[in-house]
Design an enzyme around this catalytic site. Structure first.
Site, mmCIF file in Angstrom:
data_model
loop_
_atom_site.group_PDB
_atom_site.id
_atom_site.type_symbol
_atom_site.label_atom_id
_atom_site.label_comp_id
_atom_site.label_asym_id
_atom_site.label_seq_id
_atom_site.Cartn_x
_atom_site.Cartn_y
_atom_site.Cartn_z
ATOM 1 N N ASN A 9 -11.857 35.820 41.911
ATOM 2 C CA ASN A 9 -10.838 36.837 41.624
ATOM 3 C C ASN A 9 -9.486 36.165 41.830
ATOM 4 O O ASN A 9 -9.061 35.934 42.952
ATOM 5 C CB ASN A 9 -11.026 38.021 42.580
ATOM 6 C CG ASN A 9 -10.050 39.138 42.297
ATOM 7 O OD1 ASN A 9 -9.120 38.988 41.490
ATOM 8 N ND2 ASN A 9 -10.243 40.264 42.951
ATOM 9 N N ARG A 86 -13.329 38.032 37.681
ATOM 10 C CA ARG A 86 -12.700 39.326 37.456
ATOM 11 C C ARG A 86 -11.545 39.099 36.478
ATOM 12 O O ARG A 86 -10.660 38.290 36.739
ATOM 13 C CB ARG A 86 -12.174 39.883 38.766
ATOM 14 C CG ARG A 86 -11.404 41.145 38.546
ATOM 15 C CD ARG A 86 -10.886 41.705 39.832
ATOM 16 N NE ARG A 86 -10.198 42.949 39.538
ATOM 17 C CZ ARG A 86 -9.073 43.322 40.139
ATOM 18 N NH1 ARG A 86 -8.522 42.556 41.052
ATOM 19 N NH2 ARG A 86 -8.512 44.455 39.818
ATOM 20 N N HIS A 175 -10.111 49.369 37.623
ATOM 21 C CA HIS A 175 -11.102 49.536 38.702
ATOM 22 C C HIS A 175 -12.481 49.884 38.137
ATOM 23 O O HIS A 175 -13.305 50.499 38.820
ATOM 24 C CB HIS A 175 -10.710 50.669 39.688
ATOM 25 C CG HIS A 175 -9.551 50.366 40.574
ATOM 26 N ND1 HIS A 175 -8.657 51.335 40.957
ATOM 27 C CD2 HIS A 175 -9.159 49.212 41.178
ATOM 28 C CE1 HIS A 175 -7.741 50.803 41.751
ATOM 29 N NE2 HIS A 175 -8.014 49.508 41.894
ATOM 30 N N ARG A 236 2.850 51.540 44.647
ATOM 31 C CA ARG A 236 3.121 52.024 43.282
ATOM 32 C C ARG A 236 3.307 53.530 43.291
ATOM 33 O O ARG A 236 2.626 54.251 44.025
ATOM 34 C CB ARG A 236 1.954 51.679 42.348
ATOM 35 C CG ARG A 236 1.883 50.215 42.028
ATOM 36 C CD ARG A 236 0.705 49.921 41.106
ATOM 37 N NE ARG A 236 -0.035 48.787 41.616
ATOM 38 C CZ ARG A 236 -1.329 48.581 41.433
ATOM 39 N NH1 ARG A 236 -2.049 49.429 40.736
ATOM 40 N NH2 ARG A 236 -1.906 47.530 41.945
ATOM 41 N N GLU A 380 -17.037 45.248 44.750
ATOM 42 C CA GLU A 380 -16.753 44.788 43.390
ATOM 43 C C GLU A 380 -17.285 43.384 43.140
ATOM 44 O O GLU A 380 -17.762 43.077 42.052
ATOM 45 C CB GLU A 380 -15.242 44.833 43.143
ATOM 46 C CG GLU A 380 -14.739 46.267 43.075
ATOM 47 C CD GLU A 380 -13.224 46.362 43.063
ATOM 48 O OE1 GLU A 380 -12.668 46.433 41.969
ATOM 49 O OE2 GLU A 380 -12.617 46.354 44.148
#
Ligand code: ADP
Length: 398
Positions: A9, A86, A175, A236, A380
């Site tokens: 990742n 990823r 996601h 965010r 993940e």
């Protein structure tokens, strides 16, 4: 020595690596941070010390150092059988994981306009592993792929249609790997098939998104063209009134400033003026720091609104599922959020909520709750390893 799968990742200044055996047990992991800076370093849990990286070390150097350390630990004496990456944006091109070849590389580059901060660095990770392991099949696993099943009414913005037709401006969602894992896990825990399972999946980490999954497929999600839309997140803003752009022109805030503010200085951090970290915020709120409490309240209310909005896409609901660092650990966030949803029929059992569902197959709802509520840890990296193994054809060849 056992066969392994490497999961990568790659962020702009970080590199996360995980190593799995073919039964998908995680053997080890590593994290390189501050790549490109003087004090770049890599660390491996269980390894005696941080691994210093050379001054100006790039992603390839970091990966090389991590791989050497894995070898020293006797975990990677031969090349992995597959490598999973990823990749953030697969646009409308990728509906599932893809075995990487030249045309897949080009397609990831073509999607970079939609994710300029992410896809180019994901490609750097691919280049780094190609240099180290040129013979090993590599697989791109896209954050957006799971959401390619969104119906048109859920993915179109009410903008001039040519924005979509000419430039691909639409809601993509992110996601996806985690939401996909949630429906698989929820189905397993409920004794159902994933394609007969309908859930609302709330992934609450530093980034936060929520997805309605109907019979195993994504039918609505809160993130949009970019990961900025939707829920309140660590830094965010999530949804805002686009009229803000006009207003801020009068305050001499440029488009670049606004980009930075909405992505890095808003959310929990912006509201609390202290931290983006939910655990720290909860402690501050406990100590009576009012802005931290306000930040948590805004976070939970927005989440509750989105949970009810997601119900518009479902005809039945097997469970509401919480995951991610906040979703898995914050008793307070789950309780506060669901306190807004009594009318919708959600009720949780305080003692089960405090145990994070650990002793009850993830279940935390009260007996009289209309819907089940679950807490399921996400993984993940493990999903990426699984997809890498499948898409690389390694399983079939064995
Ligand atoms: P990322 O999106 O970077 O993978 P994580 O899924 O690890 O992030 O989630 C990080 C968030 O989870 C942080 O806000 C952190 O404070 C929060 N978190 C972790 N543990 C707890 C806890 N025990 N209570 C409340 N929040 C927690």
């Amino acid at each position: 020595m056992e066969d392994t799968i490497l999961v990568i990742n790659c962020g702009s200044s970080s590199l996360k690596v995980a190593l799995f055996d073919l039964n998908l047990n995680q053997l080890t992991s590593a994290l390189a941070e501050r790549i490109g800076k003087e004090d770049a370093f890599a660390s491996i849990p269980g390894y005696s010390r941080d691994i210093p990286l050379q001054h100006g070390a790039g992603h390839r150097d970091a990966l090389q150092a991590i791989v050497s350390a894995f070898k020293e630990l006797n975990l990677l004496s031969s090349p992995p059988v597959a490598i999973g990456h990823r990749v953030v944006h697969g646009g409308e091109t990728f509906r599932e994981a893809a075995l990487i070849n030249d045309s897949v590389r080009r397609a990831i580059e073509d999607c970079a306009g939609l994710a300029p901060l992410h896809n180019p660095v994901n490609l750097m990770g691919i280049e780094a592993t190609t240099a180290l392991f040129p013979e090993v099949p590599q697989v791109a696993v896209f954050d957006t792929a799971f959401h390619q099943t969104l119906p048109r009414h859920a993915y179109l913005y009410a903008l001039p249609y040519r924005f979509y037709r000419d430039w691909g401006v639409r809601r993509y969602g992110f996601h996806g790997t985690s939401h996909n894992f949630m429906v698989t896990e929820a189905a397993r825990l409920l004794g159902k098939q994933p394609n007969e399972t309908s859930i609302i999946s709330a992934h609450l980490g530093n980034g936060c998104s929520i997805t309605a999954i109907r019979d195993g497929i994504s039918v609505d999600t809160s993130m949009g063209l970019t990961p900025l839309e939707g829920l309140v997140m660590g830094t965010r803003s999530g949804d805002i009134d686009p009229g803000l752009f006009d207003f801020l022109k009068t305050k001499e805030i440029s488009a670049e400033d606004l980009h930075r503010i909405l992505n890095n200085e808003s959310g929990l951090l912006g509201l609390s003026e202290k931290t983006n970290d939910m655990r720290a915020l909860s402690e501050l709120a406990d100590q009576g720091h009012e802005p931290s409490l306000v930040a948590i309240e805004v976070f939970c209310f927005r989440l509750a609104r989105y949970i009810s909005a997601m119900m518009a896409s479902l005809s039945e609901l097997d469970a509401l599922v919480f995951t991610g660092g906040i979703g898995e650990n914050s008793t307070l966030v789950r309780a506060k959020t669901l306190s807004h949803l009594n009318l919708a029929g959600f009720a949780i059992e305080t003692s089960l909520n405090h145990q994070h569902g650990k002793n009850t197959n993830g279940r935390i709802e009260r007996e009289d709750s209309r819907f089940k509520v679950m807490v399921i840890p996400t993984n993940e990296e493990r999903v990426i390893a699984t997809e890498a193994l499948e898409a690389s054809g390694t399983i079939r060849q064995r």
